[in-house]
Design a protein around this motif. Structure first.
Motif, PDB file in Angstrom:
ATOM      1  N   ASP A   1       0.836  -1.202   0.000  1.00 48.26           N
ATOM      2  CA  ASP A   1       0.000   0.000   0.000  1.00 48.26           C
ATOM      3  C   ASP A   1       0.874   1.256   0.000  1.00 48.26           C
ATOM      4  O   ASP A   1       1.972   1.278   0.552  1.00 48.26           O
ATOM      5  CB  ASP A   1      -0.922   0.016   1.220  1.00 48.26           C
ATOM      6  CG  ASP A   1      -2.018  -1.037   1.128  1.00 48.26           C
ATOM      7  OD1 ASP A   1      -2.210  -1.601   0.031  1.00 48.26           O
ATOM      8  OD2 ASP A   1      -2.672  -1.294   2.153  1.00 48.26           O
ATOM      9  N   LEU A   2       0.351   2.318  -0.624  1.00 52.57           N
ATOM     10  CA  LEU A   2       1.030   3.602  -0.723  1.00 52.57           C
ATOM     11  C   LEU A   2       0.511   4.541   0.353  1.00 52.57           C
ATOM     12  O   LEU A   2      -0.694   4.629   0.588  1.00 52.57           O
ATOM     13  CB  LEU A   2       0.801   4.208  -2.101  1.00 52.57           C
ATOM     14  CG  LEU A   2       1.442   5.566  -2.387  1.00 52.57           C
ATOM     15  CD1 LEU A   2       2.960   5.430  -2.472  1.00 52.57           C
ATOM     16  CD2 LEU A   2       0.886   6.138  -3.698  1.00 52.57           C
ATOM     17  N   SER A   3       1.416   5.265   1.014  1.00 48.73           N
ATOM     18  CA  SER A   3       1.044   6.166   2.108  1.00 48.73           C
ATOM     19  C   SER A   3       1.343   7.616   1.723  1.00 48.73           C
ATOM     20  O   SER A   3       2.443   7.929   1.263  1.00 48.73           O
ATOM     21  CB  SER A   3       1.819   5.788   3.373  1.00 48.73           C
ATOM     22  OG  SER A   3       1.581   6.718   4.413  1.00 48.73           O
ATOM     23  N   LEU A   4       0.351   8.494   1.915  1.00 47.77           N
ATOM     24  CA  LEU A   4       0.513   9.932   1.720  1.00 47.77           C
ATOM     25  C   LEU A   4       0.241  10.622   3.049  1.00 47.77           C
ATOM     26  O   LEU A   4      -0.827  10.437   3.634  1.00 47.77           O
ATOM     27  CB  LEU A   4      -0.449  10.450   0.652  1.00 47.77           C
ATOM     28  CG  LEU A   4      -0.321   9.845  -0.754  1.00 47.77           C
ATOM     29  CD1 LEU A   4      -1.377  10.436  -1.666  1.00 47.77           C
ATOM     30  CD2 LEU A   4       1.074  10.082  -1.327  1.00 47.77           C
ATOM     31  N   THR A   5       1.189  11.425   3.526  1.00 41.57           N
ATOM     32  CA  THR A   5       1.080  12.014   4.855  1.00 41.57           C
ATOM     33  C   THR A   5       1.508  13.478   4.845  1.00 41.57           C
ATOM     34  O   THR A   5       2.431  13.861   4.116  1.00 41.57           O
ATOM     35  CB  THR A   5       1.978  11.250   5.857  1.00 41.57           C
ATOM     36  OG1 THR A   5       1.698   9.856   5.783  1.00 41.57           O
ATOM     37  CG2 THR A   5       1.744  11.737   7.281  1.00 41.57           C
ATOM     38  N   GLY A   6       0.837  14.274   5.666  1.00 41.73           N
ATOM     39  CA  GLY A   6       1.242  15.644   5.903  1.00 41.73           C
ATOM     40  C   GLY A   6       1.689  15.819   7.340  1.00 41.73           C
ATOM     41  O   GLY A   6       1.024  15.341   8.268  1.00 41.73           O
ATOM     42  N   LEU A   7       2.853  16.449   7.553  1.00 39.79           N
ATOM     43  CA  LEU A   7       3.376  16.726   8.886  1.00 39.79           C
ATOM     44  C   LEU A   7       3.189  18.218   9.159  1.00 39.79           C
ATOM     45  O   LEU A   7       3.786  19.056   8.472  1.00 39.79           O
ATOM     46  CB  LEU A   7       4.857  16.353   8.981  1.00 39.79           C
ATOM     47  CG  LEU A   7       5.237  14.930   8.548  1.00 39.79           C
ATOM     48  CD1 LEU A   7       6.742  14.733   8.638  1.00 39.79           C
ATOM     49  CD2 LEU A   7       4.510  13.906   9.386  1.00 39.79           C
ATOM     50  N   ILE A   8       2.377  18.544  10.135  1.00 42.91           N
ATOM     51  CA  ILE A   8       2.038  19.930  10.442  1.00 42.91           C
ATOM     52  C   ILE A   8       2.718  20.331  11.743  1.00 42.91           C
ATOM     53  O   ILE A   8       2.492  19.713  12.788  1.00 42.91           O
ATOM     54  CB  ILE A   8       0.515  20.099  10.561  1.00 42.91           C
ATOM     55  CG1 ILE A   8      -0.177  19.614   9.281  1.00 42.91           C
ATOM     56  CG2 ILE A   8       0.147  21.554  10.850  1.00 42.91           C
ATOM     57  CD1 ILE A   8      -1.673  19.486   9.407  1.00 42.91           C
ATOM     58  N   LYS A   9       3.543  21.381  11.685  1.00 45.44           N
ATOM     59  CA  LYS A   9       4.270  21.842  12.860  1.00 45.44           C
ATOM     60  C   LYS A   9       3.321  22.630  13.771  1.00 45.44           C
ATOM     61  O   LYS A   9       2.745  23.644  13.377  1.00 45.44           O
ATOM     62  CB  LYS A   9       5.448  22.711  12.457  1.00 45.44           C
ATOM     63  CG  LYS A   9       6.355  23.123  13.614  1.00 45.44           C
ATOM     64  CD  LYS A   9       7.417  24.117  13.153  1.00 45.44           C
ATOM     65  CE  LYS A   9       8.310  23.485  12.096  1.00 45.44           C
ATOM     66  NZ  LYS A   9       9.364  24.438  11.663  1.00 45.44           N
ATOM     67  N   LEU A  10       3.157  22.131  14.999  1.00 51.07           N
ATOM     68  CA  LEU A  10       2.308  22.809  15.970  1.00 51.07           C
ATOM     69  C   LEU A  10       3.097  23.683  16.927  1.00 51.07           C
ATOM     70  O   LEU A  10       2.585  24.683  17.439  1.00 51.07           O
ATOM     71  CB  LEU A  10       1.501  21.773  16.776  1.00 51.07           C
ATOM     72  CG  LEU A  10       0.589  20.842  15.987  1.00 51.07           C
ATOM     73  CD1 LEU A  10      -0.109  19.887  16.941  1.00 51.07           C
ATOM     74  CD2 LEU A  10      -0.421  21.612  15.159  1.00 51.07           C
ATOM     75  N   TYR A  11       4.359  23.290  17.181  1.00 47.69           N
ATOM     76  CA  TYR A  11       5.170  23.998  18.186  1.00 47.69           C
ATOM     77  C   TYR A  11       6.635  23.782  17.867  1.00 47.69           C
ATOM     78  O   TYR A  11       7.052  22.667  17.511  1.00 47.69           O
ATOM     79  CB  TYR A  11       4.845  23.465  19.579  1.00 47.69           C
ATOM     80  CG  TYR A  11       5.688  24.041  20.688  1.00 47.69           C
ATOM     81  CD1 TYR A  11       5.340  25.248  21.294  1.00 47.69           C
ATOM     82  CD2 TYR A  11       6.817  23.374  21.140  1.00 47.69           C
ATOM     83  CE1 TYR A  11       6.110  25.779  22.320  1.00 47.69           C
ATOM     84  CE2 TYR A  11       7.600  23.899  22.161  1.00 47.69           C
ATOM     85  CZ  TYR A  11       7.233  25.107  22.755  1.00 47.69           C
ATOM     86  OH  TYR A  11       8.004  25.623  23.763  1.00 47.69           O
ATOM     87  N   ASN A  12       7.428  24.835  17.980  1.00 46.81           N
ATOM     88  CA  ASN A  12       8.866  24.691  17.753  1.00 46.81           C
ATOM     89  C   ASN A  12       9.598  25.832  18.463  1.00 46.81           C
ATOM     90  O   ASN A  12       9.815  26.895  17.894  1.00 46.81           O
ATOM     91  CB  ASN A  12       9.180  24.695  16.259  1.00 46.81           C
ATOM     92  CG  ASN A  12      10.651  24.404  15.983  1.00 46.81           C
ATOM     93  OD1 ASN A  12      11.331  23.797  16.806  1.00 46.81           O
ATOM     94  ND2 ASN A  12      11.134  24.844  14.838  1.00 46.81           N
ATOM     95  N   GLN A  13       9.957  25.597  19.720  1.00 50.08           N
ATOM     96  CA  GLN A  13      10.671  26.591  20.512  1.00 50.08           C
ATOM     97  C   GLN A  13      11.603  25.883  21.491  1.00 50.08           C
ATOM     98  O   GLN A  13      11.325  24.764  21.925  1.00 50.08           O
ATOM     99  CB  GLN A  13       9.695  27.481  21.295  1.00 50.08           C
ATOM    100  CG  GLN A  13       8.863  28.414  20.436  1.00 50.08           C
ATOM    101  CD  GLN A  13       8.008  29.338  21.271  1.00 50.08           C
ATOM    102  OE1 GLN A  13       8.238  29.511  22.463  1.00 50.08           O
ATOM    103  NE2 GLN A  13       7.003  29.931  20.650  1.00 50.08           N
ATOM    104  N   SER A  14      12.701  26.554  21.814  1.00 46.59           N
ATOM    105  CA  SER A  14      13.647  26.061  22.822  1.00 46.59           C
ATOM    106  C   SER A  14      14.106  24.632  22.529  1.00 46.59           C
ATOM    107  O   SER A  14      14.208  23.798  23.424  1.00 46.59           O
ATOM    108  CB  SER A  14      13.017  26.127  24.219  1.00 46.59           C
ATOM    109  OG  SER A  14      12.584  27.434  24.516  1.00 46.59           O
TER     110      SER A  14
END
Length: 278
Positions: free
Chosen positions: A72-85
């Motif tokens: 099976d083929l997988s399509l995914t989106g990675l959404i950044k919710l937080y990026n500090q320190s």
């Protein structure tokens, strides 16, 4: 294995005509990730799988079945919710597309071109949403994090069954031994529910893996891994990795084959594209 206890072949033959002895699985995965923006990364992953299973009948006739092809083929989106320190959280959302075959067959002593068991099929046959959350923390020498993913099976496939939903939770810690080399350990928990429905071409009294009630599990794996990164030279931006996992807890629903070990090798290349200004 039945539940958390091992079973002998003779015990399985008391209820089934055939029992599996050993199964080898090789999966070759290829993935592409593209950072559409600072907040969104798109990923596509496909695989080619080769499966081989050794079996023995109640009359002590040994034979092997094989299955190979695209999964099976997988399509995914990675959404950044937080990026500090030096800490980040990402939301993972995607879908598994049923490109893998669910009609794999092979010859057996009992039948020519016989349908193969559920674990020998290459795909799910259903469109399956995937969602998850990933946390990563870093310091100058250490990194740590966790990831949780849930795959939901939808409807039933063309062979009248649906694979079980799967929840996976992974926690890891890594230490940077040098600018190039790091070492990590991880724990992975897997919960997979039972198959719903049944494939009419599989006679459940023939062997355990033809019986849909023998599916689903709870499992905890302990793993060790290492990464080697090339920051310069002819192999600049390449990363090599390897990991080894063994189950430390394995509770199977019904009679199934237990997992013995998993070995993974990987190679990754990162590149950047500079935008030219007029």
């Amino acid at each position: 294995r039945y539940g958390s206890e091992d079973m002998s072949i003779s015990n399985v033959h008391q209820n089934y005509m055939v029992t599996p002895k050993k199964m080898n699985m090789q999966m070759h995965m290829v993935g592409i990730m593209y950072a559409y923006s600072d907040r969104l990364t798109l990923m596509m992953m496909g695989n080619y799988t080769a499966l081989s299973m050794d079996l023995v009948s109640r009359m002590n006739a040994a034979f092997t079945t094989e299955s190979k092809g695209m999964g099976d083929l997988s399509l995914t989106g990675l959404i950044k919710l937080y990026n500090q320190s030096r800490k980040s959280i990402h939301l993972n959302m995607g879908i598994s597309i049923p490109t893998g075959s669910i009609d794999q067959k092979d010859d057996t002593p009992m039948m020519t071109n016989a349908p193969l068991a559920y674990p020998m099929q290459l795909g799910s046959g259903t469109w399956d949403p995937v969602m998850g959350l990933t946390y990563l923390g870093q310091s100058s020498l250490l990194s740590w994090g966790w990831q949780a993913n849930y795959k939901v099976r939808t409807g039933k496939n063309d062979n009248s069954y649906r694979l079980g939903n799967t929840f996976e939770a992974l926690g890891w810690g890594a230490v940077k031994l040098s600018q190039r080399w790091s070492f990590a350990t991880q724990l992975k928990y897997i919960n997979r529910s039972e198959i719903k429905g049944s494939y009419p071409a599989l006679n459940p009294i023939m062997m355990p893996l033809f019986d849909a009630k023998n599916s689903g599990k709870d499992q905890l794996n302990l793993g060790l891994s290492t990464n080697w990164y090339f920051p310069e030279g002819s192999l600049k931006n390449f990363r090599l990795g390897a990991s080894f996992e063994i189950p430390v807890v394995q509770n199977l629903r019904g009679i199934q084959m237990k997992t013995k070990s998993l070995l993974t090798f990987g190679i990754q290349y990162s590149f950047t594209r500079k935008k030219e200004e007029e």
